[in-house]
Every structure is written in structure tokens, then in C-alpha cells.
Design a protein around this motif. Structure first.
Motif, PDB file in Angstrom:
ATOM      1  N   LYS A 162     -10.423  -2.919   9.179  1.00 41.47           N
ATOM      2  CA  LYS A 162      -9.532  -3.931   9.750  1.00 41.47           C
ATOM      3  C   LYS A 162      -8.588  -3.210  10.711  1.00 41.47           C
ATOM      4  CE  LYS A 162      -5.520  -5.361   9.320  1.00 41.47           C
ATOM      5  NZ  LYS A 162      -5.214  -5.536  10.745  1.00 41.47           N
ATOM      6  N   PRO A 163      -8.898  -3.304  12.019  1.00 41.41           N
ATOM      7  CA  PRO A 163      -8.032  -2.615  12.987  1.00 41.41           C
ATOM      8  C   PRO A 163      -6.756  -3.408  13.215  1.00 41.41           C
ATOM      9  CG  PRO A 163      -9.772  -3.806  14.140  1.00 41.41           C
ATOM     10  CD  PRO A 163      -9.996  -4.046  12.655  1.00 41.41           C
ATOM     11  N   ALA A 164      -5.803  -2.805  13.906  1.00 38.09           N
ATOM     12  CA  ALA A 164      -4.585  -3.532  14.275  1.00 38.09           C
ATOM     13  C   ALA A 164      -4.958  -4.628  15.280  1.00 38.09           C
ATOM     14  CB  ALA A 164      -3.586  -2.565  14.892  1.00 38.09           C
ATOM     15  N   ASN A 165      -4.325  -5.779  15.162  1.00 44.82           N
ATOM     16  CA  ASN A 165      -4.638  -6.883  16.082  1.00 44.82           C
ATOM     17  C   ASN A 165      -4.233  -6.570  17.518  1.00 44.82           C
ATOM     18  OD1 ASN A 165      -5.495  -8.123  13.803  1.00 44.82           O
ATOM     19  ND2 ASN A 165      -4.282  -9.981  14.047  1.00 44.82           N
ATOM     20  N   GLU A 166      -3.314  -5.624  17.679  1.00 49.83           N
ATOM     21  CA  GLU A 166      -2.911  -5.244  19.040  1.00 49.83           C
ATOM     22  C   GLU A 166      -4.044  -4.506  19.760  1.00 49.83           C
ATOM     23  OE1 GLU A 166      -1.177  -4.742  16.277  1.00 49.83           O
ATOM     24  OE2 GLU A 166       0.953  -5.143  16.593  1.00 49.83           O
ATOM     25  N   THR A 167      -4.875  -3.771  18.981  1.00 47.97           N
ATOM     26  CA  THR A 167      -5.893  -2.904  19.601  1.00 47.97           C
ATOM     27  C   THR A 167      -7.258  -3.050  18.904  1.00 47.97           C
ATOM     28  OG1 THR A 167      -5.209  -1.111  18.134  1.00 47.97           O
ATOM     29  CG2 THR A 167      -4.212  -1.130  20.334  1.00 47.97           C
ATOM     30  N   PRO A 168      -7.849  -4.239  18.917  1.00 47.63           N
ATOM     31  CA  PRO A 168      -9.107  -4.418  18.198  1.00 47.63           C
ATOM     32  C   PRO A 168     -10.336  -3.977  18.994  1.00 47.63           C
ATOM     33  CG  PRO A 168      -8.430  -6.478  19.220  1.00 47.63           C
ATOM     34  CD  PRO A 168      -7.334  -5.484  19.508  1.00 47.63           C
ATOM     35  N   PHE A 169     -10.194  -3.899  20.332  1.00 45.85           N
ATOM     36  CA  PHE A 169     -11.406  -3.753  21.147  1.00 45.85           C
ATOM     37  C   PHE A 169     -12.025  -2.358  21.043  1.00 45.85           C
ATOM     38  CE2 PHE A 169      -9.245  -7.347  23.487  1.00 45.85           C
ATOM     39  CZ  PHE A 169     -10.055  -8.317  22.913  1.00 45.85           C
ATOM     40  N   SER A 170     -11.216  -1.343  20.758  1.00 51.72           N
ATOM     41  CA  SER A 170     -11.795  -0.007  20.551  1.00 51.72           C
ATOM     42  C   SER A 170     -12.670  -0.016  19.296  1.00 51.72           C
ATOM     43  CB  SER A 170     -10.690   1.041  20.384  1.00 51.72           C
ATOM     44  OG  SER A 170      -9.940   1.150  21.569  1.00 51.72           O
ATOM     45  N   ALA A 171     -12.176  -0.698  18.241  1.00 56.79           N
ATOM     46  CA  ALA A 171     -12.947  -0.767  16.988  1.00 56.79           C
ATOM     47  C   ALA A 171     -14.258  -1.512  17.213  1.00 56.79           C
ATOM     48  CB  ALA A 171     -12.111  -1.485  15.924  1.00 56.79           C
ATOM     49  N   LEU A 172     -14.200  -2.583  18.001  1.00 57.84           N
ATOM     50  CA  LEU A 172     -15.406  -3.390  18.217  1.00 57.84           C
ATOM     51  C   LEU A 172     -16.415  -2.622  19.089  1.00 57.84           C
ATOM     52  CD1 LEU A 172     -13.512  -6.758  18.642  1.00 57.84           C
ATOM     53  CD2 LEU A 172     -14.979  -6.116  16.708  1.00 57.84           C
ATOM     54  N   ALA A 173     -15.908  -1.831  20.026  1.00 58.63           N
ATOM     55  CA  ALA A 173     -16.814  -0.993  20.828  1.00 58.63           C
ATOM     56  C   ALA A 173     -17.483   0.049  19.932  1.00 58.63           C
ATOM     57  CB  ALA A 173     -16.033  -0.316  21.951  1.00 58.63           C
ATOM     58  N   ILE A 195     -17.782   0.753  -1.809  1.00 61.47           N
ATOM     59  CA  ILE A 195     -17.329   0.163  -0.538  1.00 61.47           C
ATOM     60  C   ILE A 195     -15.911   0.655  -0.228  1.00 61.47           C
ATOM     61  CG2 ILE A 195     -16.876  -1.979   0.710  1.00 61.47           C
ATOM     62  CD1 ILE A 195     -18.724  -3.394  -1.327  1.00 61.47           C
ATOM     63  N   ALA A 196     -15.720   1.087   1.021  1.00 56.57           N
ATOM     64  CA  ALA A 196     -14.405   1.589   1.426  1.00 56.57           C
ATOM     65  C   ALA A 196     -13.827   0.680   2.509  1.00 56.57           C
ATOM     66  CB  ALA A 196     -14.531   3.020   1.947  1.00 56.57           C
ATOM     67  N   ALA A 197     -12.596   0.211   2.279  1.00 57.11           N
ATOM     68  CA  ALA A 197     -11.913  -0.592   3.301  1.00 57.11           C
ATOM     69  C   ALA A 197     -10.941   0.308   4.052  1.00 57.11           C
ATOM     70  CB  ALA A 197     -11.156  -1.743   2.653  1.00 57.11           C
ATOM     71  N   MET A 198     -10.764   0.032   5.341  1.00 55.22           N
ATOM     72  CA  MET A 198      -9.898   0.867   6.177  1.00 55.22           C
ATOM     73  C   MET A 198      -9.000  -0.009   7.018  1.00 55.22           C
ATOM     74  SD  MET A 198     -12.917   3.440   7.011  1.00 55.22           S
ATOM     75  CE  MET A 198     -13.419   4.267   5.497  1.00 55.22           C
ATOM     76  N   ILE A 199      -7.723   0.220   6.923  1.00 51.54           N
ATOM     77  CA  ILE A 199      -6.763  -0.567   7.701  1.00 51.54           C
ATOM     78  C   ILE A 199      -6.062   0.422   8.634  1.00 51.54           C
ATOM     79  CG2 ILE A 199      -4.734  -2.077   7.578  1.00 51.54           C
ATOM     80  CD1 ILE A 199      -5.665  -2.934   4.789  1.00 51.54           C
ATOM     81  N   THR A 200      -6.124   0.160   9.925  1.00 52.76           N
ATOM     82  CA  THR A 200      -5.729   1.195  10.887  1.00 52.76           C
ATOM     83  C   THR A 200      -4.674   0.675  11.886  1.00 52.76           C
ATOM     84  OG1 THR A 200      -7.649   0.594  12.235  1.00 52.76           O
ATOM     85  CG2 THR A 200      -7.931   2.426  10.703  1.00 52.76           C
ATOM     86  N   PRO A 201      -3.949   1.620  12.498  1.00 54.75           N
ATOM     87  CA  PRO A 201      -2.827   1.241  13.378  1.00 54.75           C
ATOM     88  C   PRO A 201      -3.253   1.147  14.853  1.00 54.75           C
ATOM     89  CG  PRO A 201      -2.775   3.580  13.022  1.00 54.75           C
ATOM     90  CD  PRO A 201      -4.019   3.094  12.330  1.00 54.75           C
ATOM     91  N   TRP A 202      -2.288   0.762  15.689  1.00 57.38           N
ATOM     92  CA  TRP A 202      -2.571   0.556  17.114  1.00 57.38           C
ATOM     93  C   TRP A 202      -2.314   1.808  17.943  1.00 57.38           C
ATOM     94  CZ3 TRP A 202       1.940   1.912  19.182  1.00 57.38           C
ATOM     95  CH2 TRP A 202       3.112   1.666  18.458  1.00 57.38           C
ATOM     96  N   ASN A 203      -1.647   2.830  17.391  1.00 58.22           N
ATOM     97  CA  ASN A 203      -1.259   3.930  18.287  1.00 58.22           C
ATOM     98  C   ASN A 203      -2.423   4.858  18.635  1.00 58.22           C
ATOM     99  OD1 ASN A 203      -1.243   5.102  15.713  1.00 58.22           O
ATOM    100  ND2 ASN A 203       0.416   6.502  16.216  1.00 58.22           N
ATOM    101  N   PHE A 204      -3.382   5.000  17.679  1.00 61.53           N
ATOM    102  CA  PHE A 204      -4.615   5.746  17.953  1.00 61.53           C
ATOM    103  C   PHE A 204      -5.781   4.839  17.534  1.00 61.53           C
ATOM    104  CE2 PHE A 204      -1.619   9.067  18.410  1.00 61.53           C
ATOM    105  CZ  PHE A 204      -2.225  10.074  19.148  1.00 61.53           C
ATOM    106  N   PRO A 205      -6.165   3.913  18.410  1.00 61.10           N
ATOM    107  CA  PRO A 205      -7.069   2.828  17.989  1.00 61.10           C
ATOM    108  C   PRO A 205      -8.502   3.262  17.681  1.00 61.10           C
ATOM    109  CG  PRO A 205      -6.130   2.418  20.189  1.00 61.10           C
ATOM    110  CD  PRO A 205      -5.729   3.801  19.794  1.00 61.10           C
ATOM    111  N   LEU A 206      -8.877   4.454  18.109  1.00 64.91           N
ATOM    112  CA  LEU A 206     -10.252   4.908  17.878  1.00 64.91           C
ATOM    113  C   LEU A 206     -10.309   6.051  16.855  1.00 64.91           C
ATOM    114  CD1 LEU A 206     -13.035   5.119  20.470  1.00 64.91           C
ATOM    115  CD2 LEU A 206     -12.641   7.131  19.076  1.00 64.91           C
ATOM    116  N   ALA A 207      -9.473   7.067  17.072  1.00 63.49           N
ATOM    117  CA  ALA A 207      -9.562   8.254  16.204  1.00 63.49           C
ATOM    118  C   ALA A 207      -9.141   7.962  14.763  1.00 63.49           C
ATOM    119  CB  ALA A 207      -8.723   9.392  16.779  1.00 63.49           C
ATOM    120  N   MET A 208      -8.206   7.014  14.580  1.00 67.10           N
ATOM    121  CA  MET A 208      -7.771   6.721  13.206  1.00 67.10           C
ATOM    122  C   MET A 208      -8.888   5.990  12.441  1.00 67.10           C
ATOM    123  SD  MET A 208      -4.876   8.192  12.963  1.00 67.10           S
ATOM    124  CE  MET A 208      -5.590   9.392  14.080  1.00 67.10           C
TER     125      MET A 208
END
Ligand code: NAD
Ligand SMILES: N[C@@H](CC=O)C(=O)O
Length: 498
Positions: A189-200, A158-171
Motif C-alpha cells: 500500500k503506497p502513499a496516495n501522494e506517490t502511487p504511480f512509482s509503485a504501479l510502474a 503473506i507480507a503487507a507493506m505500507i510505504t511513504p511518499w518521500n522515496f516512492p520506489l526504493a522504500m
């Protein structure tokens, strides 16, 4: 849960791409404790939606789901996983416009840049779909009589990924596609500032036939969720993109479970201009390398080092080019720079500029009274920047460019390396001997010569020093999610060629 903002409803062709839930084990999930957080459009400060903050047991449930799903996902043939990933790629491309709109609304970058990021993010999915078919082991000439030796590659787990808000999809896709192709389930776990790209992306992964439990998006209070992910022994790999400060913290928290770590951390890129360069050509390139994503880019050219013989001409050209940059809401018209992510980022940028001026830098351009809103920061040019200033030492992550004059190749190498960071460096010169000398002397994971663009799927992206560990993309990006299993087949009788 809050209803969709009217802006989004009007703008999306497919409103089901806008989800205000976490996504765990193939189900849209609300927070069992009832906690939620608003997400704001940084251009207007208007809430565009809300996300649930999951409880600890819900994060553990995501790990349980991933653990069960792993059994089947790893057993698929590589070409079967490839087909699902290619279906995901096609859906991302087909929904490019909606994904870009969501991204601009939550991140602020201009719509054309958001479209570019969707394209860029999708390209990693296609790349790793194919790379998954090439995870070769090796045969090893045996030193043991009558034995055959070799290696096979297996998914790390299992791989966990914690990502930033500046590139919300490509990262996310640069990590997730590699892990999925390798046979690993993923918890993002995307950044809380930009979660909607991850959810899409999760909605599209489901439509692409990626099984339940294989691509999960968890949301919550960042320090709380990260602590659980880092200390969970069933999570075998952690891939993080974000600041060096948080990267260090996650490294410490992962020590207890000895996880495989991939860290893509901060940068403080030098942009070196040789004496032979046309000042205009170099200055225009430097403006591009500094101001993309309003300077909120790990590759942003923070420290512009110009040979003293062309310094003044370079500054003149840079200023002229910079004056043409437009600042505004990324959804409206021809905009070069959107807002910064939030007000604190604006305050940090202002403090960095004040610090530089108080230490003797000259403010050539950057009138903040022209900013079109609370979260906007007009591009700034400072000259006479020195290593004592914050603008030199810190990753400013804002549209603040600092120029320093230098006199020799030796001096510029020393200046460029004078930082804890080592992600990317730019070199502008046509002198082949200087190119080679600088390329070898610069302590950076990536050196781009006479080109602002340096990234893409075939590239082993990553930094040295405190800019990170490991590489994403390229021929080796998938290795971050693979274990090497060595085998020794003994007592085979006489083995020809052993
Ligand atoms: N090297 C690269 O490829 C690359 C790419 C993009 C961004 N970055 C870096 O990312 C940084 C900007 O992004 P950011 O502000 O989102 O970074 P950040 O480190 O603040 O946050 C990154 C992620 O970590 C989470 N986080 C924040 N605080 C945490 C904590 N205390 N414990 C656990 N998790 C926490 C955030 O919610 C987010 O998901 C810059 O330094 C930039 O250079 C690097
Ligand atoms: N531009 C970078 C992201 C850094 O913030 C990339 O291409 O990965």
C-alpha cells in the motif's frame, strides 16, 4: 478513468508504465465503489492522474489471491525466484528514465535525484535476489541421546507493506525484494501522494514473470486499508516505513493478530562537528546531509552540533554553500531542491521556523518571498537553536537547518541523545579517540563517520528507540520475512558426534 496528463504522455518512452489502477492478482483493478482520488505534481499543483480507492472486499480479495499464490511461490527453488527477481531488476534498470520521470512528477525531487533513487531501489532487488539463495539453517549439537537437532528457514507468509511518499520506489523494493526472495507474497500500500512509482513497479514485475497474486498494489483511504491489513490474520508480517505517529498506530492495530513487525520510522539526526575539523569540509558535508530531497529524508541532518571553537567559521562556510543551492521544478534544469510534498508541509516548516525565532534563534538565511511556487520552501538556516524549540524536538522534514554550539564531548553526546528518535547520526572529526567515544555513546541505529553517504544494499538499515524495529537490507534484511523452524529428529539410533 481520467486520461493521462499530456505532460506524462509526452515524456514517457513507454506510457504503459503509467497506470491509474490498483494491481491485484495480476489484474489492473478499478474501485468497485467508484471512489477515486487525484494525484498532484507538487511543483505545479496540477493533477497528473487519478487512483481508485478500493473497497474493503477488494483488499480482502488481494489477500485471497496472495494466499493461493503463496503455495506455488514458496515451492519454487531459491534460484528460480532469483531469476525472476533479476529479470525485474533488469527491467527497472532498462526503464530508469521513465521511472525517474514518473517519480519527479509525483514526488517533486529533481530528476537526477529520481534517477539515483531508481538505481538505489533496483540495487535492493539484485541484492535480495542473491540473498534468497543463502537462507541457511543450522545444525545444533544435540543434548538429546540419539537425536539430530537443527533449524530450517521458511517464508513467514503473506507480507503487507505500507510505504511513504518521500522515496516512492526504493522504500518498496527494499522490503518487497527481501520478502519475494524469502518466498513470501507481497501486498503493497503506497502513499496516495506517490502511487504511480509503485504501479510502474507492478507493471515491470508482471513483465518479469512474477506470478499473479505474488506482487499486489492496493490503493485506498490509508486508515481504512491499513486497518484491514493489520487485522487480517492471514497476513503474517507487516513492514511499515513512515512517521513514528502512524507506526505506533499500526503496532497497536497489529497486536490482535500478533504480526511480525518491521518499522522504519522517523529520524532526527544529529550532525556532530568536532573541534579538530576544517570548518569548510564539515560545513559542505552538513549542507549535503541536510538538504537532499529538500530535507524530506529520514536521514536529514536536523540538529547540527558544532564545537564552539569553530562555530562561527562553520556558520560562515555553511551559509556560503547554502546560498548556492537552487530551488525549482525538478524537471527543469539544474535544480538542487524541488518542492515540498504539499502546502501543509510548507505551513508546518514555516511554523517551526517561527517557533524557533520566537524562542530566541537567529534566522541567518531563508527568504520565503523568493519561493518559486506555493509548495516551495526556501532553505533556512537558524543558529542559536536550543532543545526547547520545535526545530530541535520534531523531525522537521523540510529544508530547515538548525545549528547549536557545544563545548565538550560529554555535552554533545547528551545533546545528541536528547530525542525520542534514534535512526542515524553523523560524526565529523579525525580524532580516533573522539570517534570511538561518540560512536559508542550515541543512541542511534546507524552512525556515519566522515561520510554523508551511509546507505546501500549491504547495510543493515534501521533505528533504535522510537525510530523503529528491525533492519532492512544487508545480510539480515531477509530474516524479517523468514521463520525459524527447529527440528528434533529423535530415536535415530546411535548418532555419531551427537
Ligand atoms: N526510517 C526509514 O527508513 C524511513 C524512510 C523514509 C521515510 N521515513 C519516515 O516517513 C515519514 C514521512 O513519510 P509520510 O509522511 O508518508 O509518513 P506517514 O506516516 O504519514 O505515511 C506513511 C504511510 O502510512 C499511511 N498512513 C498515513 N496515515 C495513516 C493512518 N492514519 N493509518 C494508516 N496508514 C496511514 C500513508 O498513506 C503512507 O502510505 C517521516 O517520518 C520519515 O522519517 C522513514
Ligand atoms: N534516505 C533514506 C530514506 C529516508 O527517508 C534511505 O536511504 O533509506
Amino acid at each position: 478513468m481520467t486520461t493521462l496528463s499530456t505532460t506524462l504522455v509526452k515524456r514517457l518512452e513507454d506510457p504503459r508504465l503509467f497506470r491509474q489502477y490498483a494491481y491485484v492478482n495480476g489484474k489492473w483493478t478499478h474501485g468497485e465503489g467508484g471512489r477515486e482520488e487525484a494525484v498532484y505534481d507538487p511543483a505545479t499543483n496540477e493533477a497528473i492522474g487519478h487512483i481508485p480507492l478500493l473497497e474493503a472486499e477488494q483488499i480482502t480479495a488481494a489477500v485471497d489471491a496472495a494466499e493461493s499464490a503463496f503455495v506455488h511461490w514458496r515451492a519454487l527453488r531459491a534460484d528460480e525466484r532469483c531469476e525472476r527477481l533479476l529479470a525485474w531488476y533488469d527491467l527497472i534498470q532498462a526503464n530508469r528514465e521513465d521511472l525517474a520521470t514518473i517519480m519527479t512528477l509525483e514526488q517533486g525531487k529533481p530528476l537526477p535525484d529520481a534517477r539515483g533513487e531508481v538505481e538505489y531501489g533496483a540495487s535492493f532487488v539484485r541484492w535480495f535476489a542473491e540473498e534468497g539463495k543463502r537462507t541457511y539453517g543450522e545444525t545444533i549439537p544435540s543434548h538429546i541421546p540419539n537425536a539430530s537437532l537443527g533449524t530450517i528457514k521458511e517464508p513467514v507468509g503473506i507480507a503487507a507493506m505500507i510505504t511513504p511518499w518521500n522515496f516512492p520506489l526504493a522504500m518498496i523494493t527494499r522490503k518487497a525484494a527481501a520478502a519475494l526472495a524469502a518466498g513470501c507474497p507481497v501486498i503493497v500500500k503506497p502513499a496516495n501522494e506517490t502511487p504511480f512509482s509503485a504501479l510502474a513497479l507492478a507493471e515491470l514485475a508482471e513483465r518479469a514473470g512474477i506470478p499473479d497474486g505474488i506482487f499486489n498494489v492496493v490503493l485506498g483511504e490509508p486508515a481504512e486499508v491499513s486497518k484491514i491489513l493489520c487485522s487480517e490474520p492471514r497476513i503474517r508480517a507487516l513492514s511499515f516505513t513512515g512517521s513514528t505517529r502512524v507506526g505506533r498506530l499500526l503496532m497497536e492495530q497489529s497486536a490482535g493478530t500478533v504480526k511480525r513487525l518491521s518499522l522504519e520510522l522517523g529520524g532526527n539526526a544529529p550532525f556532530i562537528v568536532g573541534p579538530d575539523m576544517d570548518p569548510k569540509e564539515a560545513a559542505y558535508a552538513a549542507v549535503d546531509a541536510k538538504f537532499q530531497t529538500a530535507g524530506q529524508d529520514c536521514l536529514a541532518a536536523n540538529r547540527i552540533l558544532v564545537h564552539e571553537s569553530i562555530h562561527d567559521a562553520f556558520v560562515e562556510q555553511f551559509t556560503e554553500r547554502m546560498a548556492a543551492l537552487t530551488v525549482g521544478n525538478g524537471l527543469q534544469g539544474e535544480i538542487d531542491l524541488g518542492p515540498l510534498i504539499h502546502r501543509q508541509a510548507v505551513e508546518k516548516a514555516a511554523a517551526i521556523v517561527d517557533d524557533a525565532i520566537s524562542r530566541g534563534a537567529t534566522l541567518v538565511m531563508g527568504d520565503q518571498s523568493q519561493a518559486p511556487g506555493e509548495n516551495f520552501f526556501m532553505p533556512v538556516l537558524l543558529t542559536g537553536v536550543t532543545p526547547q524549540m520545535k526545530v530541535w524536538r520534531e523531525e522537521n522534514f523540510a529544508p530547515v537547518a538548525g545549528i547549536t554550539a557545544y563545548s565538550s564531548d560529554e555535552e554533545v553526546i547528551e545533546l545528541a541523545n536528547d530525542t525520542e528518535y534514534g535512526l542515524a547520526a553523523y560524526v565529523y572529526t579525525h580524532d580516533i579517540r573522539r570517534i570511538w567515544k561518540l560512536m559508542r555513546g550515541l543512541e542511534y541505529g546507524m552512525v556515519s563517520v566522515n561520510s554523508v553517504k551511509m546507505t546501500g544494499p549491504p547495510v543493515p538499515f534501521g533505528g533504535v528507540k522510537q525510530s523503529g524495529l528491525g533492519r532492512e537490507g544487508g545480510a539480515t534484511g531477509i530474516d524479517e520475512y523468514l521463520e525459524t523452524k527447529y527440528y528434533c529428529l529423535g530415536a535415530l539410533g546411535s548418532v555419531s558426534g551427537s
